[in-house]
Design an enzyme around this catalytic site. Structure first.
Site, PDB file in Angstrom:
ATOM      1  N   CYS A  18      -0.522   5.349  10.212  1.00  0.00           N
ATOM      2  CA  CYS A  18       0.044   6.284  11.101  1.00  0.00           C
ATOM      3  C   CYS A  18       0.777   5.676  11.901  1.00  0.00           C
ATOM      4  O   CYS A  18       0.982   4.324  11.982  1.00  0.00           O
ATOM      5  CB  CYS A  18      -1.408   6.952  11.866  1.00  0.00           C
ATOM      6  SG  CYS A  18      -2.469   7.862  10.782  1.00  0.00           S
ATOM      7  N   ASN A  44      -5.050   5.188  15.308  1.00  0.00           N
ATOM      8  CA  ASN A  44      -4.747   4.948  13.919  1.00  0.00           C
ATOM      9  C   ASN A  44      -5.995   4.190  13.163  1.00  0.00           C
ATOM     10  O   ASN A  44      -6.650   3.224  14.008  1.00  0.00           O
ATOM     11  CB  ASN A  44      -3.637   3.841  13.656  1.00  0.00           C
ATOM     12  CG  ASN A  44      -2.333   4.299  14.064  1.00  0.00           C
ATOM     13  OD1 ASN A  44      -1.990   5.757  14.101  1.00  0.00           O
ATOM     14  ND2 ASN A  44      -1.336   3.639  14.052  1.00  0.00           N
ATOM     15  N   GLY A  45      -6.406   4.487  12.010  1.00  0.00           N
ATOM     16  CA  GLY A  45      -7.452   3.711  11.400  1.00  0.00           C
ATOM     17  C   GLY A  45      -8.710   4.601  10.949  1.00  0.00           C
ATOM     18  O   GLY A  45      -8.420   6.169  10.938  1.00  0.00           O
ATOM     19  N   TRP A  59      -1.030  10.277   9.034  1.00  0.00           N
ATOM     20  CA  TRP A  59      -1.506  10.434   7.741  1.00  0.00           C
ATOM     21  C   TRP A  59      -2.858  10.960   7.415  1.00  0.00           C
ATOM     22  O   TRP A  59      -3.510   9.953   7.953  1.00  0.00           O
ATOM     23  CB  TRP A  59      -0.916   9.298   7.181  1.00  0.00           C
ATOM     24  CG  TRP A  59      -1.276   9.252   5.350  1.00  0.00           C
ATOM     25  CD1 TRP A  59      -0.365   9.759   4.432  1.00  0.00           C
ATOM     26  CD2 TRP A  59      -2.547   8.866   4.537  1.00  0.00           C
ATOM     27  NE1 TRP A  59      -0.983   9.316   3.304  1.00  0.00           N
ATOM     28  CE2 TRP A  59      -2.243   9.151   3.434  1.00  0.00           C
ATOM     29  CE3 TRP A  59      -3.595   8.279   5.265  1.00  0.00           C
ATOM     30  CZ2 TRP A  59      -3.196   8.638   2.312  1.00  0.00           C
ATOM     31  CZ3 TRP A  59      -4.482   7.769   4.081  1.00  0.00           C
ATOM     32  CH2 TRP A  59      -4.231   8.384   2.861  1.00  0.00           C
ATOM     33  N   LYS A  83       3.341   4.706   3.886  1.00  0.00           N
ATOM     34  CA  LYS A  83       3.811   3.364   3.551  1.00  0.00           C
ATOM     35  C   LYS A  83       3.011   2.225   3.962  1.00  0.00           C
ATOM     36  O   LYS A  83       2.821   1.301   3.105  1.00  0.00           O
ATOM     37  CB  LYS A  83       5.116   3.253   4.436  1.00  0.00           C
ATOM     38  CG  LYS A  83       6.081   1.938   4.381  1.00  0.00           C
ATOM     39  CD  LYS A  83       6.423   1.900   2.855  1.00  0.00           C
ATOM     40  CE  LYS A  83       7.312   0.728   2.441  1.00  0.00           C
ATOM     41  NZ  LYS A  83       7.759   0.636   0.990  1.00  0.00           N
ATOM     42  N   GLU A  85       4.874  -1.273 -13.098  1.00  0.00           N
ATOM     43  CA  GLU A  85       5.608  -0.928 -11.824  1.00  0.00           C
ATOM     44  C   GLU A  85       6.428   0.260 -11.999  1.00  0.00           C
ATOM     45  O   GLU A  85       6.742   1.181 -11.248  1.00  0.00           O
ATOM     46  CB  GLU A  85       6.387  -2.322 -11.400  1.00  0.00           C
ATOM     47  CG  GLU A  85       7.296  -1.793 -10.175  1.00  0.00           C
ATOM     48  CD  GLU A  85       6.577  -1.517  -8.888  1.00  0.00           C
ATOM     49  OE1 GLU A  85       7.367  -1.033  -8.101  1.00  0.00           O
ATOM     50  OE2 GLU A  85       5.361  -1.654  -8.855  1.00  0.00           O
ATOM     51  N   ARG A 116       5.287   6.091   8.292  1.00  0.00           N
ATOM     52  CA  ARG A 116       3.938   5.491   8.092  1.00  0.00           C
ATOM     53  C   ARG A 116       3.115   6.831   8.305  1.00  0.00           C
ATOM     54  O   ARG A 116       1.608   6.330   7.780  1.00  0.00           O
ATOM     55  CB  ARG A 116       3.890   4.504   9.355  1.00  0.00           C
ATOM     56  CG  ARG A 116       4.699   3.380   9.308  1.00  0.00           C
ATOM     57  CD  ARG A 116       4.184   2.705  10.523  1.00  0.00           C
ATOM     58  NE  ARG A 116       3.101   2.181  10.529  1.00  0.00           N
ATOM     59  CZ  ARG A 116       2.765   0.767  10.836  1.00  0.00           C
ATOM     60  NH1 ARG A 116       3.651   0.016  10.880  1.00  0.00           N
ATOM     61  NH2 ARG A 116       1.533   0.295  10.836  1.00  0.00           N
ATOM     62  N   GLU A 119       4.671   8.074  -8.523  1.00  0.00           N
ATOM     63  CA  GLU A 119       4.346   8.210  -7.138  1.00  0.00           C
ATOM     64  C   GLU A 119       5.331   9.023  -6.509  1.00  0.00           C
ATOM     65  O   GLU A 119       5.024   9.918  -5.713  1.00  0.00           O
ATOM     66  CB  GLU A 119       4.878   6.797  -6.532  1.00  0.00           C
ATOM     67  CG  GLU A 119       3.705   5.594  -6.313  1.00  0.00           C
ATOM     68  CD  GLU A 119       4.373   4.566  -5.633  1.00  0.00           C
ATOM     69  OE1 GLU A 119       3.912   4.095  -4.685  1.00  0.00           O
ATOM     70  OE2 GLU A 119       5.565   3.952  -5.889  1.00  0.00           O
ATOM     71  N   HIS A 175      -4.574   0.565 -30.146  1.00  0.00           N
ATOM     72  CA  HIS A 175      -6.032   0.757 -29.720  1.00  0.00           C
ATOM     73  C   HIS A 175      -6.177   1.585 -28.983  1.00  0.00           C
ATOM     74  O   HIS A 175      -7.026   1.716 -28.043  1.00  0.00           O
ATOM     75  CB  HIS A 175      -6.412  -0.826 -29.127  1.00  0.00           C
ATOM     76  CG  HIS A 175      -6.319  -2.183 -29.944  1.00  0.00           C
ATOM     77  ND1 HIS A 175      -7.039  -2.200 -30.757  1.00  0.00           N
ATOM     78  CD2 HIS A 175      -5.101  -3.075 -29.922  1.00  0.00           C
ATOM     79  CE1 HIS A 175      -6.940  -3.362 -31.682  1.00  0.00           C
ATOM     80  NE2 HIS A 175      -5.439  -3.744 -31.107  1.00  0.00           N
ATOM     81  N   LYS A 214       5.825   3.818 -10.100  1.00  0.00           N
ATOM     82  CA  LYS A 214       7.162   4.402  -9.362  1.00  0.00           C
ATOM     83  C   LYS A 214       7.357   5.769  -9.695  1.00  0.00           C
ATOM     84  O   LYS A 214       7.474   6.804  -9.108  1.00  0.00           O
ATOM     85  CB  LYS A 214       8.485   3.823  -9.567  1.00  0.00           C
ATOM     86  CG  LYS A 214       8.717   2.554  -8.787  1.00  0.00           C
ATOM     87  CD  LYS A 214       8.925   2.501  -7.399  1.00  0.00           C
ATOM     88  CE  LYS A 214       8.441   1.685  -6.594  1.00  0.00           C
ATOM     89  NZ  LYS A 214       6.796   1.233  -6.482  1.00  0.00           N
TER      90      LYS A 214
END
Length: 620
Positions: free
Chosen positions: A2, A105-106, A73, A615, A493, A27, A500, A516, A497
């Protein structure tokens, strides 16, 4: 995750705070709010973007020299106005007026126990958040001094937090505390007099243009802001001397957060990669351990292995580096997900170099993993990080700052490629110290690295072809990514992406693992993206691709020009401008970034702010 901005001034600072929220919105963007001291307490909250909050503030004429603001967030409680910050405590016998205003925050791990105790005292809860517990706890401890009440509350909290608080009975005063979440103090000026106003924020960028005089609060610090003065103490109340918490000049350029001609920050940051790589390599004329800090040579001489700790995209950069470190530097290397490493029983080796990788330098799990490694006796620590003033840089003995610049988009792009550049330099430095890098090899590698910005520009020119691919992908629900060797992490990666920001389910596998299990998923509705450089595994990879075609699968291949892979029915090929040897992963990941971006664009998702993600992950 946040964003916090708060302050005390003799002027109206609400415009400063909401502008700071706009810079920190990446954030946390589930909700936002601002609270002010205006005789009593007053607030505005929104589950929309900060731009809507600005309109609300203007309509309701919310103004004050004492204010706190937050962009959230969601962790505890759904994104809803009653869960949005700031939170108020109205006391045990609510009189309609708030007593305590707080942003946080947290995560508070013992919030259930504290909630039960406070409810037993008569406190009524209006939200599902852990944050409201702190507001009521401070109110329950208040006896005329909000700083003392905060100090008492902090002693009872378990978990991670950054806090900003004020009380209705104490105008022109904001207090704060941090443990496990970042918080900085901004020393401002009014009419040219330094110290006339003060701010706290979760990031110096929130205060760009307001002050560049920053104090980085350490773990356990509390701060008391008043007009014209401030104090920093530890949890026990011991005040710090200025030398222990020095004021630093930090140039957090607000212009870095401007979009310019681009539609989204992610697009902007993809196209900034040639510049970012150039900045990362600026000043690197020769390979020397001192690129990583004083004393690096003696550390590199003393180690016999490397352990990389990281999360998310940074973890995949570490997986790529493992191939470089073992093949070029000839040093055994492990890569671990930070959140797993910190909770498992491991066998420490004091001659291991612990390498952490993080864009922000504040990633909670990676910081905790570093501290866990240190507690096991690992004394050799190094970080690859984008933020020179971060907690990670301060806590590691050695560091390489990537200088990617501010990265706003939640889906990391330029941070990833600059991390790879830093890790390749680390590989060369270790190879040199271990005596397995000749002068000729060093010169060749440096020449290739200096050419990266030009090579990246050529890759970015492939965008029109990738847009054509994205039109196909936007109609799909699933995708498979394949790679071999050091390009397998690049496939990982690429899949990350895509999932996401487009919300398409995507997985990546080493191409040799097709038989497999994953081959069972292959149909014409499952596009298969293949990273196909011209390396020693190319022929093996071609066989894997034939396995896909034989099952009716459709291939989308990023191939080097000399691979002799041609477009055909069920085979879409984009040719990379050149083969780039060991540095090929830095080039091959860029088309995958563009594919994810343009697929998300075609689907109409929120590219820079994907659902459920944030983020800077500063909570567990």
């Amino acid at each position: 995750m946040c964003g916090i901005v708060a302050g005390v001034s003799g002027r109206d600072i609400v415009p400063v705070l909401v502008q700071g929220l706009q810079r920190l919105e990446y954030r946390g963007y589930d909700s936002c709010g601002v609270a002010v001291h205006a005789g009593g307490l007053k607030r505005a909250r929104s589950t929309s973007r900060v731009a809507e909050l600005v309109q609300q503030v203007q309509k309701e004429q919310i103004a004050s020299g004492t204010a706190i603001a937050h962009t959230r967030w969601a962790t505890h409680g759904a994104p809803a106005v009653h869960n949005a910050h700031p939170h108020f405590s109205h006391g045990v016998t609510p009189d309609g007026a708030g007593h305590v205003a707080l942003v946080h925050n947290g995560i508070i791990e013992n919030h259930d126990e504290l909630r039960a105790e406070l409810q037993a005292k008569g406190y009524v809860f209006e939200s599902q958040t852990d944050t409201e517990v702190i507001a009521h706890l401070i109110d329950s401890l208040y006896d005329g001094d909000v700083f003392v009440a905060l100090q008492g509350a902090v002693a009872q909290l378990h978990g991670a937090f950054a806090l900003a608080v004020f009380h209705k009975d104490e105008p022109h005063r904001v207090v704060g505390a941090r443990a496990g979440s970042p918080l900085i103090l901004g020393v401002g000026s009014v009419d040219g007099v330094v110290g006339g106003e003060h701010f706290i924020a979760s990031d110096a960028m929130a205060l760009a243009g307001v002050t560049d005089q920053i104090v980085y609060l350490e773990e356990g610090d509390l701060v008391d802001l008043q007009l014209g003065r401030y104090w920093v103490t530890n949890a026990q109340g011991r005040a710090y001397e200025a030398a222990e918490r020095p004021v630093k000049t930090v140039l957090a350029h607000s212009g870095a957060a401007e979009l310019g001609p681009f539609r989204h920050y992610m697009q902007k940051e993809i196209f900034e990669q040639p510049r970012a790589i150039g900045d990362t390599l600026e000043g690197v004329e020769t390979i020397t351990p001192e690129l990583f800090g004083d004393g690096a040579y003696s550390v590199f001489k003393d180690i016999d292995s490397v352990l990389i700790l990281a999360c998310g995209t940074s973890y995949y950069s570490g997986c790529t580096a493992k191939y470089w470190l073992e093949s070029i530097a000839r040093i055994p290397t492990q890569v671990e997900v930070a959140s797993e490493y910190r909770y498992r029983t491991s066998v420490p080796n004091p001659r291991t170099l612990i390498v952490t990788i993080t864009q922000s330098g504040e990633t909670a799990d990676t910081l905790a993993a570093l501290r866990h490694a240190q507690s096991l006796g690992h004394k050799h620590t190094l970080t690859i990080c984008n933020v020179s003033t971060s907690a990670m840089v301060r806590e590691c003995k050695l560091a390489y700052i990537t200088r990617a610049g501010v990265e706003i988009g939640v889906a990391s792009t330029k941070a990833f490629t600059t991390q790879l550049a830093g890790l390749f330099l680390l590989t060369l430095a270790l190879a040199q110290v271990r005596g397995v890098l000749t002068e000729e090899q060093e010169a060749d590698h440096l020449k290739a690295m200096r050419h990266l910005p030009v090579a990246l520009q050529a890759v970015l020119a492939l965008e029109p072809q990738i847009i054509q691919w994205s039109e196909d992908f936007a109609r799909m629900d699933n995708a498979l990514f394949l790679g071999r060797g050091l390009h397998y992490p690049i496939a990982l990666e690429g899949a990350l992406k895509l999932k996401e920001i487009s919300y398409i389910h995507a997985e990546a596998y080493p191409a040799g693992e097709l038989k497999h299990g994953p081959l069972a998923l292959v149909t014409s509705a499952m596009p298969v993206v293949t990273v196909a450089p011209n390396d020693t595994l190319l022929e093996k990879l071609k066989s894997n691709m034939q396995e896909v075609r034989a099952r009716g699968g459709v291939l989308y291949v990023l191939a080097d020009g000399d691979t002799r892979i041609k477009s055909a029915e069920g085979m879409h090929v984009i040719r990379m401008p050149e083969h780039y040897g060991a540095l090929s992963p830095i080039l091959h990941v860029v088309p995958l970034q563009l594919l994810a971006y343009h697929t998300a664009l075609a689907k109409g998702t929120d590219v820079d702010k994907p659902r459920n993600l944030a983020k800077s992950v500063t909570v567990e």
